[in-house]
Enzyme design. Structure first.
Site, mmCIF file in Angstrom:
data_model
loop_
_atom_site.group_PDB
_atom_site.id
_atom_site.type_symbol
_atom_site.label_atom_id
_atom_site.label_comp_id
_atom_site.label_asym_id
_atom_site.label_seq_id
_atom_site.Cartn_x
_atom_site.Cartn_y
_atom_site.Cartn_z
ATOM 1 N N SER A 233 -95.891 31.153 -60.497
ATOM 2 C CA SER A 233 -96.227 31.124 -59.200
ATOM 3 C C SER A 233 -97.534 32.025 -59.015
ATOM 4 O O SER A 233 -98.685 31.633 -59.627
ATOM 5 C CB SER A 233 -95.489 31.133 -57.953
ATOM 6 O OG SER A 233 -96.154 30.552 -56.906
ATOM 7 N N ASP A 514 -96.673 19.807 -57.732
ATOM 8 C CA ASP A 514 -95.210 19.817 -57.904
ATOM 9 C C ASP A 514 -94.408 20.218 -56.701
ATOM 10 O O ASP A 514 -93.261 20.755 -56.583
ATOM 11 C CB ASP A 514 -94.952 21.343 -58.816
ATOM 12 C CG ASP A 514 -95.520 22.364 -58.241
ATOM 13 O OD1 ASP A 514 -95.810 22.328 -56.982
ATOM 14 O OD2 ASP A 514 -95.282 23.680 -58.645
ATOM 15 N N HIS A 565 -91.693 23.006 -57.736
ATOM 16 C CA HIS A 565 -92.346 24.432 -57.969
ATOM 17 C C HIS A 565 -90.963 25.462 -58.466
ATOM 18 O O HIS A 565 -91.574 26.397 -59.042
ATOM 19 C CB HIS A 565 -92.910 24.792 -56.913
ATOM 20 C CG HIS A 565 -93.744 25.947 -56.947
ATOM 21 N ND1 HIS A 565 -94.750 26.086 -57.582
ATOM 22 C CD2 HIS A 565 -93.566 27.004 -56.337
ATOM 23 C CE1 HIS A 565 -95.376 27.413 -57.470
ATOM 24 N NE2 HIS A 565 -94.503 28.034 -56.729
#
Length: 607
Positions: A233, A514, A565
């Site tokens: 991330s 995502d 994600h």
């Protein structure tokens, strides 16, 4: 990851008993429901054994995954001869690392060494003493550090981000599979950090990057191997620039350090160009995850953790501001066209905010804002302290001039933005971009309506204009549209256009990505940007693997083919890719695309 953090907070407050006036749900227009509505259309003649057989058949795929997924990927690769080659350092994304209290004041001693973020202790703290919990987690809005009398630090070790709460894993599956290749605490490290802090303050307060550099150097000294960094991330690009920069505030590793110490950088679901939900979170404490809660849940969330409180705590977390959208209109498009607009588009993705205003019985649009416009507009409606924090820690523009890019090598405000900084001088390093595709992702919002007489909840700390704060391109921040300055702004959940393409639901327009990060942010730099010598002068090879989101319906975490994600950290394809890089066989990974990203990047203004 914003969604994950806020989702956890929302879930906590939804377990609080509803107030008596809400228990009958008299104020909400909910559909009638009966148990027969929820039952499949089964024949009453089916025997119990037949019903059980049907259920087992339906659950079979999920049951197989749930009972056999642990260690499966690692075991299979170990049997094929894969083994630990390079030390691995995992860098969690925002909100993943647990935070614990080290405050010793009389009122805080009951929290000492307890997790204020993560584990069931957090839930207990919120439900028993919410005000003290919020006070403990907020940072000083001027210094960006601990408020007086409060000390909260990141938990350390593998367990700091292995699971969030019991039963909800984050890095646990990756760790299990790496262990099958002979990884343990001697060659596997989770670099936990206090994600609330800006990157600059992480080093100032915790010496985070210095300690990370020392560990990598120790691996090289003891094991004679370079290190593989696996970041999720928010990523690790900042460290790569910090460590090669010169000066007393930076790493002093020198221009060759990365090439000599880093084997590969694995970028998982990277928020390269930011996320749209960061904008609304800082403006009004909202995002898709809050506006889609059912009416009863929304009432409870607002009652116990209001939009105002959410916005205030988000604004104190300078680390999360790193996910502000980057690149402006050249990347995201203008009000008429955007790179990721579908062929039969009815509303361009280039319009980040649409505004409505009520006049009597009528509602009409008064403005649409592009990426460039919305960033300035939102900043002018946030406290001066927040504006100053952004200006001194981050930059969100796009730099093409090679001489300026060289200067940016020594400017820490640029290092979180790949469009304003060059990759390290590391021709022998490899980059792997791994991310998911195929889940609806929020991209644009309908704001308003504006109601006369309602002042902004933080109006006392907001300047009518942001003239004292410089924008990312050096000009003064000024409003581009004649809109109210000190009024409440929120997502207009009454706006629904599900027949459109893309559709709008509850005031939120969705696109590709995502589920948290848009496709444009996930893939553009990896697919196109780093092919340009100005941003990748060392010609570091970049491999891109997209993973199609194909979740199993009955698996709460999506199963082996999820590409969500967060849940992607447990997917088979992602774990296989990480293990191959770690075992020195990253060359087996080849570019794999399942999205139209190659078409989209050609529509952006790179030159």
């Amino acid at each position: 990851m914003f969604a994950f953090g806020l989702g956890i907070i929302a879930a906590i407050f939804l377990v609080v008993p509803l107030p008596p006036q809400l228990s009958a749900l008299e104020d909400f227009d909910l559909p009638n429901f009966s148990i027969s509505d929820a039952m499949p259309n089964w024949s009453l003649e089916l025997s119990l054994s037949q019903i059980v057989a049907n259920v087992r058949e339906t659950m079979a795929p999920t049951s197989e995954w749930l009972t056999s997924r642990d260690f499966k990927v690692g075991t299979e690769l170990a049997e094929k001869g894969y083994a630990a080659e390079f030390p691995v350092i995992m860098v969690p994304g925002i909100v993943s690392t647990g935070l614990e209290s080290w405050s010793t004041s009389e009122e805080a001693r009951t929290f000492f060494r307890k997790r204020l973020w993560g584990t069931t202790t957090m839930i207990r703290a919120v439900l028993t003493d919410k005000e003290r919990w919020v006070k403990s987690l907020k940072l000083d809005t001027t210094t960006g550090l601990d408020p007086p009398g409060i000390k909260v630090r990141a938990a350390q070790g593998i367990d700091a981000a292995s699971t969030f709460i019991p039963g909800y894993w984050i890095w646990a599956k990756v760790i299990e599979n790496l262990a099958c290749l002979n990884y343990d605490s001697n060659n596997l490290f989770l670099a936990a950090y206090d994600w609330r802090l800006s990157f600059y303050n992480l080093e100032e307060r915790d010496s985070y990057f210095s300690l990370l550099k020392m560990r990598i150097e120790l691996y090289k000294q003891k094991q004679g191997k370079k290190t593989v960094i696996v970041g999720h991330s928010m990523g690790s690009e900042y460290f790569l620039k910090w460590v090669e920069a010169s000066g007393p505030k930076y790493g002093n590793g020198g221009p060759k350090w990365v090439d000599e110490h880093i084997e590969a950088f694995v970028n998982i679901a990277g928020t390269m160009f930011g996320v749209a939900k960061a904008i609304t979170a800082f403006l009004s404490g909202e995002m898709k995850d809050t506006v889609e809660i059912n009416p009863a849940g929304s009432y409870v969330l607002e009652r116990y953790f209001s939009r105002r409180e959410r916005a205030q705590i988000f604004r104190s977390w300078a680390g999360s501001a790193s996910m502000w959208i980057k690149g402006g209109n050249d990347i995201w498009g203008n009000g008429e066209h955007a790179p990721d607009d579908p062929d039969n588009c009815t509303l361009s993705h280039g319009r980040f905010f649409s505004f409505q205003q009520e006049h009597g019985d009528h509602v009409h649009q008064i403005a649409n804002m592009t990426a460039d416009e919305v960033s300035k507009w939102v900043l002018e409606r946030t406290p001066v302290e927040f504006q100053r924090m952004l200006a001194t820690n981050y930059s969100y523009g796009m730099e093409r001039d090679e001489e300026k890019l060289k200067k940016n090598d020594h400017d820490h405000t640029k290092w979180v933005n790949p469009l304003e900084v060059r990759l390290p001088n590391a021709p022998d390093m490899k980059i792997y971009c791994l991310y998911g595709y195929g889940k609806e992702t929020e991209l644009m919002y309908t704001e308003g309506p504006y109601e006369p007489g309602e002042e902004h909840s933080d109006s006392s700390s907001i300047a009518p204009s942001a003239e004292s704060v410089m924008s990312t391109n050096g000009s003064m921040l000024r409003g581009s549209l004649d809109l109210p300055t000190l009024k409440k702004n929120w997502i207009d959940t009454s706006v629904n256009y599900e027949a459109g393409f893309p559709k709008i639901k509850n005031g939120v327009k969705v696109g590709e990505g995502d589920g948290t990060v848009s496709l444009i942010s996930l893939g553009s730099m990896c697919v196109e940007g780093w092919k340009h010598p100005r941003w990748n002068p060392a010609k570091i090879p970049v491999t891109v693997q997209e993973m199609l989101h194909e979740p199993e319906t009955l698996d709460l975490r999506g199963g082996p083919k999820t590409a969500d994600h967060i849940d992607i950290l447990g997917s088979t394809a992602l774990n296989e890719a990480i293990l191959k890089v770690a075992s020195g066989r990253g060359q087996e990974l080849e570019d794999r695309f399942v999205s139209p990203i190659q078409k989209y990047v050609k529509r952006m203004k790179w030159d």
